[in-house]
Design a protein around this motif. Structure first.
Motif, PDB file in Angstrom:
ATOM      1  N   LEU A 212       0.839  -0.915  -0.302  1.00  7.96           N
ATOM      2  CA  LEU A 212       0.097  -0.086   0.179  1.00  7.96           C
ATOM      3  C   LEU A 212       1.189   1.271   0.319  1.00  7.96           C
ATOM      4  O   LEU A 212       2.146   1.418   0.759  1.00  7.96           O
ATOM      5  N   THR A 213       0.922   2.523  -1.031  1.00 10.17           N
ATOM      6  CA  THR A 213       1.175   3.942  -0.800  1.00 10.17           C
ATOM      7  C   THR A 213       0.146   4.327  -0.629  1.00 10.17           C
ATOM      8  O   THR A 213      -1.060   4.631  -0.853  1.00 10.17           O
ATOM      9  N   TRP A 214       0.459   5.461   0.642  1.00  7.30           N
ATOM     10  CA  TRP A 214       0.011   6.434   1.235  1.00  7.30           C
ATOM     11  C   TRP A 214       0.220   7.795   1.072  1.00  7.30           C
ATOM     12  O   TRP A 214       1.520   8.187   0.961  1.00  7.30           O
ATOM     13  N   TYR A 215      -0.933   8.190   1.170  1.00  3.08           N
ATOM     14  CA  TYR A 215      -0.187  10.093   0.645  1.00  3.08           C
ATOM     15  C   TYR A 215      -1.319  10.835   1.492  1.00  3.08           C
ATOM     16  O   TYR A 215      -2.392  10.724   2.469  1.00  3.08           O
ATOM     17  N   LEU A 216      -0.797  11.778   1.706  1.00  2.00           N
ATOM     18  CA  LEU A 216      -0.733  13.099   2.344  1.00  2.00           C
ATOM     19  C   LEU A 216      -0.832  14.586   1.771  1.00  2.00           C
ATOM     20  O   LEU A 216       0.808  14.751   1.500  1.00  2.00           O
ATOM     21  N   ASP A 217      -1.388  15.133   1.427  1.00  2.00           N
ATOM     22  CA  ASP A 217      -1.682  16.433   0.469  1.00  2.00           C
ATOM     23  C   ASP A 217      -1.142  15.739  -0.672  1.00  2.00           C
ATOM     24  O   ASP A 217       0.015  16.962  -1.060  1.00  2.00           O
ATOM     25  N   GLY A 218      -1.341  14.901  -1.130  1.00  2.00           N
ATOM     26  CA  GLY A 218      -1.075  14.755  -2.782  1.00  2.00           C
ATOM     27  C   GLY A 218       0.646  13.985  -3.050  1.00  2.00           C
ATOM     28  O   GLY A 218       1.124  13.716  -3.901  1.00  2.00           O
ATOM     29  N   LYS A 219       1.208  13.786  -1.551  1.00  2.00           N
ATOM     30  CA  LYS A 219       2.297  13.133  -1.807  1.00  2.00           C
ATOM     31  C   LYS A 219       2.419  12.209  -1.015  1.00  2.00           C
ATOM     32  O   LYS A 219       1.849  11.905   0.089  1.00  2.00           O
TER      33      LYS A 219
ATOM     34  N   PHE B 184      -8.433 -10.407   3.637  1.00  2.00           N
ATOM     35  CA  PHE B 184      -7.469  -9.543   2.431  1.00  2.00           C
ATOM     36  C   PHE B 184      -8.588  -9.112   2.155  1.00  2.00           C
ATOM     37  O   PHE B 184      -7.907  -7.992   2.296  1.00  2.00           O
ATOM     38  N   THR B 185      -9.895  -9.147   2.213  1.00  6.03           N
ATOM     39  CA  THR B 185     -10.523  -8.044   1.401  1.00  6.03           C
ATOM     40  C   THR B 185     -10.598  -6.679   2.660  1.00  6.03           C
ATOM     41  O   THR B 185     -10.873  -5.340   1.906  1.00  6.03           O
ATOM     42  N   SER B 186     -10.837  -7.360   3.774  1.00  4.56           N
ATOM     43  CA  SER B 186     -10.724  -6.218   5.070  1.00  4.56           C
ATOM     44  C   SER B 186      -9.257  -5.088   4.461  1.00  4.56           C
ATOM     45  O   SER B 186      -9.591  -3.675   4.982  1.00  4.56           O
ATOM     46  N   ILE B 187      -8.254  -5.369   4.441  1.00  3.00           N
ATOM     47  CA  ILE B 187      -7.218  -4.927   4.289  1.00  3.00           C
ATOM     48  C   ILE B 187      -7.277  -3.634   2.995  1.00  3.00           C
ATOM     49  O   ILE B 187      -7.263  -2.674   3.585  1.00  3.00           O
ATOM     50  N   LEU B 188      -7.811  -4.292   1.602  1.00  2.14           N
ATOM     51  CA  LEU B 188      -8.247  -3.700   0.629  1.00  2.14           C
ATOM     52  C   LEU B 188      -9.202  -2.470   0.934  1.00  2.14           C
ATOM     53  O   LEU B 188      -8.424  -1.570   0.877  1.00  2.14           O
ATOM     54  N   ASP B 189      -9.589  -3.012   1.403  1.00  2.00           N
ATOM     55  CA  ASP B 189     -11.226  -2.146   1.179  1.00  2.00           C
ATOM     56  C   ASP B 189     -11.224  -0.500   2.340  1.00  2.00           C
ATOM     57  O   ASP B 189     -11.165  -0.300   1.344  1.00  2.00           O
ATOM     58  N   ASN B 190     -10.285  -1.095   3.518  1.00  2.00           N
ATOM     59  CA  ASN B 190     -10.182   0.152   4.089  1.00  2.00           C
ATOM     60  C   ASN B 190      -8.831   0.398   3.301  1.00  2.00           C
ATOM     61  O   ASN B 190      -9.290   1.597   3.733  1.00  2.00           O
ATOM     62  N   ALA B 191      -8.216   0.104   3.030  1.00  2.00           N
ATOM     63  CA  ALA B 191      -7.376   0.985   3.170  1.00  2.00           C
ATOM     64  C   ALA B 191      -7.543   2.147   1.311  1.00  2.00           C
ATOM     65  O   ALA B 191      -7.236   2.949   1.172  1.00  2.00           O
ATOM     66  N   LEU B 192      -8.317   1.806   0.275  1.00  2.00           N
ATOM     67  CA  LEU B 192      -8.499   1.745  -0.811  1.00  2.00           C
ATOM     68  C   LEU B 192      -9.515   3.266  -0.403  1.00  2.00           C
ATOM     69  O   LEU B 192     -10.033   3.826  -0.801  1.00  2.00           O
ATOM     70  N   LYS B 193     -10.508   2.664   0.795  1.00  2.00           N
ATOM     71  CA  LYS B 193     -11.620   3.696   0.290  1.00  2.00           C
ATOM     72  C   LYS B 193     -10.586   5.002   1.923  1.00  2.00           C
ATOM     73  O   LYS B 193     -11.025   6.513   2.034  1.00  2.00           O
ATOM     74  N   LEU B 194      -9.664   4.408   2.112  1.00  2.00           N
ATOM     75  CA  LEU B 194      -8.871   5.882   2.756  1.00  2.00           C
ATOM     76  C   LEU B 194      -8.084   6.474   2.511  1.00  2.00           C
ATOM     77  O   LEU B 194      -6.631   7.252   2.334  1.00  2.00           O
ATOM     78  N   GLY B 195      -8.016   6.266   0.483  1.00  2.00           N
ATOM     79  CA  GLY B 195      -7.092   6.480  -0.470  1.00  2.00           C
ATOM     80  C   GLY B 195      -5.218   6.204  -0.801  1.00  2.00           C
ATOM     81  O   GLY B 195      -4.637   6.718  -1.422  1.00  2.00           O
ATOM     82  N   ALA B 196      -5.507   5.060  -0.080  1.00  2.00           N
ATOM     83  CA  ALA B 196      -4.198   4.142  -0.725  1.00  2.00           C
ATOM     84  C   ALA B 196      -4.067   3.881  -2.353  1.00  2.00           C
ATOM     85  O   ALA B 196      -4.884   3.305  -2.164  1.00  2.00           O
ATOM     86  N   ASP B 197      -3.137   3.767  -2.498  1.00  2.00           N
ATOM     87  CA  ASP B 197      -2.594   2.932  -4.131  1.00  2.00           C
ATOM     88  C   ASP B 197      -2.357   1.333  -3.414  1.00  2.00           C
ATOM     89  O   ASP B 197      -2.183   1.305  -2.073  1.00  2.00           O
ATOM     90  N   ALA B 198      -2.981   0.653  -4.336  1.00  2.00           N
ATOM     91  CA  ALA B 198      -2.439  -1.165  -3.457  1.00  2.00           C
ATOM     92  C   ALA B 198      -2.107  -1.289  -5.174  1.00  2.00           C
ATOM     93  O   ALA B 198      -2.217  -1.593  -5.931  1.00  2.00           O
ATOM     94  N   ALA B 199      -0.925  -2.710  -4.393  1.00  2.00           N
ATOM     95  CA  ALA B 199      -1.021  -3.531  -5.542  1.00  2.00           C
ATOM     96  C   ALA B 199      -0.173  -4.723  -4.754  1.00  2.00           C
ATOM     97  O   ALA B 199       0.141  -4.574  -3.413  1.00  2.00           O
TER      98      ALA B 199
END
Length: 94
Positions: free
Chosen positions: A37-44, A64-79
């Protein structure tokens, strides 16, 4: 509306498109999936985290789905690299 109102009211965040990459492949050491997961703050980028889910974990699909669901809702990129195909997990290419 005065200049003080601008200080107290947060500006609405601009909606942004997040990336989701999925790869169906074999993994070593009996892993079900590896999620980066790649997390962003102020677009960076502010942090990159990586989680692995072992096949012997109870409820691996739910974890698996819990991790992805929460991360994507919070604005992270996922690989993701997973031993299951994306169709089995309910992901469909657009």
């Amino acid at each position: 509306m005065s200049w003080l109102d601008n200080l107290h009211r947060p500006k609405p965040e601009q909606p942004s498109s997040r990336e989701f990459f999925y790869s169906h492949d074999r993994l070593a050491n009996q892993y079900f999936a590896v999620i980066r997961l790649t997390w962003y703050l102020d677009g960076k980028v502010c942090a990159v985290t990586e989680s692995s889910i072992a096949t012997y974990d109870k409820d691996v699909v739910a974890e698996f789905t819990s991790i992805l669901d929460n991360a994507l809702k919070l604005g992270a990129d996922a690989a993701v690299v997973c031993i299951e195909s994306s169709d089995v997990l309910g992901f469909h290419e657009r």
